[in-house]
Design a protein around this motif. Sequence first.
Motif, PDB file in Angstrom:
ATOM      1  N   LEU A 113       0.827  -1.203   0.000  1.00 25.19           N
ATOM      2  CA  LEU A 113       0.000   0.000   0.000  1.00 25.19           C
ATOM      3  C   LEU A 113       0.862   1.253   0.000  1.00 25.19           C
ATOM      4  N   VAL A 114       1.914   1.226   0.815  1.00 21.68           N
ATOM      5  CA  VAL A 114       2.831   2.372   0.862  1.00 21.68           C
ATOM      6  C   VAL A 114       3.383   2.665  -0.511  1.00 21.68           C
ATOM      7  N   CYS A 115       3.923   1.625  -1.154  1.00 21.57           N
ATOM      8  CA  CYS A 115       4.555   1.825  -2.450  1.00 21.57           C
ATOM      9  C   CYS A 115       3.545   2.274  -3.497  1.00 21.57           C
ATOM     10  N   SER A 116       2.359   1.661  -3.502  1.00 23.82           N
ATOM     11  CA  SER A 116       1.360   2.007  -4.513  1.00 23.82           C
ATOM     12  C   SER A 116       0.930   3.454  -4.369  1.00 23.82           C
ATOM     13  N   PHE A 117       0.635   3.875  -3.123  1.00 26.47           N
ATOM     14  CA  PHE A 117       0.187   5.247  -2.929  1.00 26.47           C
ATOM     15  C   PHE A 117       1.286   6.242  -3.216  1.00 26.47           C
ATOM     16  N   PHE A 118       2.453   5.968  -2.699  1.00 31.57           N
ATOM     17  CA  PHE A 118       3.540   6.925  -2.844  1.00 31.57           C
ATOM     18  C   PHE A 118       3.921   7.111  -4.300  1.00 31.57           C
ATOM     19  N   PHE A 119       3.835   6.067  -5.096  1.00 30.40           N
ATOM     20  CA  PHE A 119       4.175   6.235  -6.510  1.00 30.40           C
ATOM     21  C   PHE A 119       3.179   7.145  -7.199  1.00 30.40           C
ATOM     22  N   LEU A 120       1.905   7.054  -6.786  1.00 31.04           N
ATOM     23  CA  LEU A 120       0.884   7.865  -7.423  1.00 31.04           C
ATOM     24  C   LEU A 120       0.938   9.325  -6.985  1.00 31.04           C
ATOM     25  N   THR A 121       1.418   9.562  -5.749  1.00 27.25           N
ATOM     26  CA  THR A 121       1.309  10.915  -5.209  1.00 27.25           C
ATOM     27  C   THR A 121       2.626  11.635  -5.067  1.00 27.25           C
ATOM     28  N   ALA A 122       3.740  11.007  -5.431  1.00 27.05           N
ATOM     29  CA  ALA A 122       5.053  11.613  -5.184  1.00 27.05           C
ATOM     30  C   ALA A 122       5.248  12.884  -5.985  1.00 27.05           C
ATOM     31  N   LEU A 123       6.019  13.771  -5.401  1.00 26.22           N
ATOM     32  CA  LEU A 123       6.397  15.006  -6.077  1.00 26.22           C
ATOM     33  C   LEU A 123       7.629  14.787  -6.911  1.00 26.22           C
ATOM     34  N   THR A 124       7.842  15.626  -7.888  1.00 21.95           N
ATOM     35  CA  THR A 124       9.056  15.569  -8.686  1.00 21.95           C
ATOM     36  C   THR A 124      10.142  16.389  -8.017  1.00 21.95           C
ATOM     37  N   ALA A 125      11.311  15.779  -7.839  1.00 22.69           N
ATOM     38  CA  ALA A 125      12.406  16.478  -7.167  1.00 22.69           C
ATOM     39  C   ALA A 125      12.936  17.594  -8.052  1.00 22.69           C
ATOM     40  N   CYS A 126      13.349  18.683  -7.403  1.00 23.16           N
ATOM     41  CA  CYS A 126      13.988  19.762  -8.150  1.00 23.16           C
ATOM     42  C   CYS A 126      15.074  20.356  -7.285  1.00 23.16           C
ATOM     43  N   GLY A 127      16.006  21.028  -7.895  1.00 22.35           N
ATOM     44  CA  GLY A 127      17.155  21.553  -7.165  1.00 22.35           C
ATOM     45  C   GLY A 127      17.172  23.059  -7.183  1.00 22.35           C
ATOM     46  N   LYS A 173       8.052  -0.646  -9.958  1.00 23.70           N
ATOM     47  CA  LYS A 173       8.049   0.621  -9.231  1.00 23.70           C
ATOM     48  C   LYS A 173       7.941   0.383  -7.732  1.00 23.70           C
ATOM     49  N   GLN A 174       7.142  -0.576  -7.317  1.00 24.29           N
ATOM     50  CA  GLN A 174       7.041  -0.887  -5.902  1.00 24.29           C
ATOM     51  C   GLN A 174       8.371  -1.410  -5.365  1.00 24.29           C
ATOM     52  N   PHE A 175       9.056  -2.199  -6.173  1.00 25.05           N
ATOM     53  CA  PHE A 175      10.373  -2.684  -5.767  1.00 25.05           C
ATOM     54  C   PHE A 175      11.344  -1.514  -5.607  1.00 25.05           C
ATOM     55  N   GLU A 176      11.336  -0.592  -6.557  1.00 23.55           N
ATOM     56  CA  GLU A 176      12.232   0.563  -6.477  1.00 23.55           C
ATOM     57  C   GLU A 176      11.958   1.390  -5.233  1.00 23.55           C
ATOM     58  N   GLN A 177      10.688   1.549  -4.879  1.00 22.69           N
ATOM     59  CA  GLN A 177      10.363   2.328  -3.689  1.00 22.69           C
ATOM     60  C   GLN A 177      10.836   1.633  -2.418  1.00 22.69           C
ATOM     61  N   ALA A 178      10.739   0.319  -2.396  1.00 22.85           N
ATOM     62  CA  ALA A 178      11.229  -0.420  -1.235  1.00 22.85           C
ATOM     63  C   ALA A 178      12.732  -0.211  -1.064  1.00 22.85           C
ATOM     64  N   VAL A 179      13.477  -0.252  -2.162  1.00 19.37           N
ATOM     65  CA  VAL A 179      14.920   0.011  -2.102  1.00 19.37           C
ATOM     66  C   VAL A 179      15.167   1.450  -1.674  1.00 19.37           C
ATOM     67  N   ALA A 180      14.358   2.374  -2.217  1.00 26.43           N
ATOM     68  CA  ALA A 180      14.544   3.792  -1.908  1.00 26.43           C
ATOM     69  C   ALA A 180      14.287   4.096  -0.433  1.00 26.43           C
ATOM     70  N   MET A 181      13.411   3.344   0.213  1.00 24.36           N
ATOM     71  CA  MET A 181      13.158   3.564   1.633  1.00 24.36           C
ATOM     72  C   MET A 181      14.432   3.346   2.450  1.00 24.36           C
TER      73      MET A 181
END
Length: 361
Positions: free
Chosen positions: A8-22, A176-184
Amino acid sequence: MFSNRLLLVCSFFFLTALTACGSGGSDAIDSPPFLFVPEPDNSIPIVKAESTYVTFVDEDVTYAEGLRHESSSTTAVATPLKLDVYYPSNGSTNRPVFMFIHGGGFTGGTKTKPEIVDMASYYASRGWVFISIDYRTAEALITRTSMPQDELLSYFKGLAPQEWIEHALQGVETIKQFEQAVAMYMAQRDAKAALRWIVANAGIYNINTDYITVGGASAGAITAITLGISNLEDFRDEISINNDPTLATTNIQEAYDVKNMVYFWGSNVKLDLFEDVYGAYLYDSDDPELFMAHGTNDANPSTPYSEAIELQGIYDSLSIHNVLVTLEGAGHGAWDVTVGGQNLSGITFDYIVERQNLTVE
């Protein structure tokens, strides 16, 4: 097995994440104006009740390096990790510090989110050093979807421990869910490196490291409480320096002691995941005190209001001081909420000065 909760964490976060900027800036750290003095003051810090000082900002200071994949890379490469330092135009040699971690679902987000910049100005103008960090997210990962599992483990070597990656692969449904798990894991490793950088560079900004507050919103809150509750070696020693040479840039010899934590609409999911992977229950009676603000109508399936209730129950069972400000009717990301006529910066200001016994003028 990989929990449905993380799914659930990964699914939601992928849908709602912001785009990083510098933002622009320099990696060099010069002595900021009004700051450098040779002798630290170890008395209780003095802060101002009202906005008093001009706020200076050192942007895009490199606090460490971390591995990431680029579109053409077959092996991970080192990338600089950045933070912004906000500090007051006073001559104090004895400043408390507040490190804040942005949200973004572990797939994006930015340290320069306007609400964080406003919060930074609020605190720095009253005498704090406020530090907003960026960290590696799923954007640091370029996954080859056709890879068999053994090659995938090798491909992400040094970005997360093998046991963490294997655990993630057991239950994810999408790459994408796998990538988010690694990113955590990467986010936690980086946040710890940022805090060690603060300790190592405390003299530059006249920071009193006996008065450390860490906080965050959403994914940043998840990371902030894990930073305070986990042990110094957790999210640090699971990867060897041979597998991740950039660990040598992270002030790995430094120790820190978090005094208070500030949590905006987060959860304890990462602490649960660490326990799932390593069998280690990290809460104990020495954990930092905790302030939480959470909306009752938080529709994020990974950060429902019940997460704050659960965390408060854990803290109460350990007899650790905690405060939960219930934001009635508020949803996820309730930055503009007011309670008793105060915004979140004002509410957390009152909490920190009381619990750290700071002198307020």
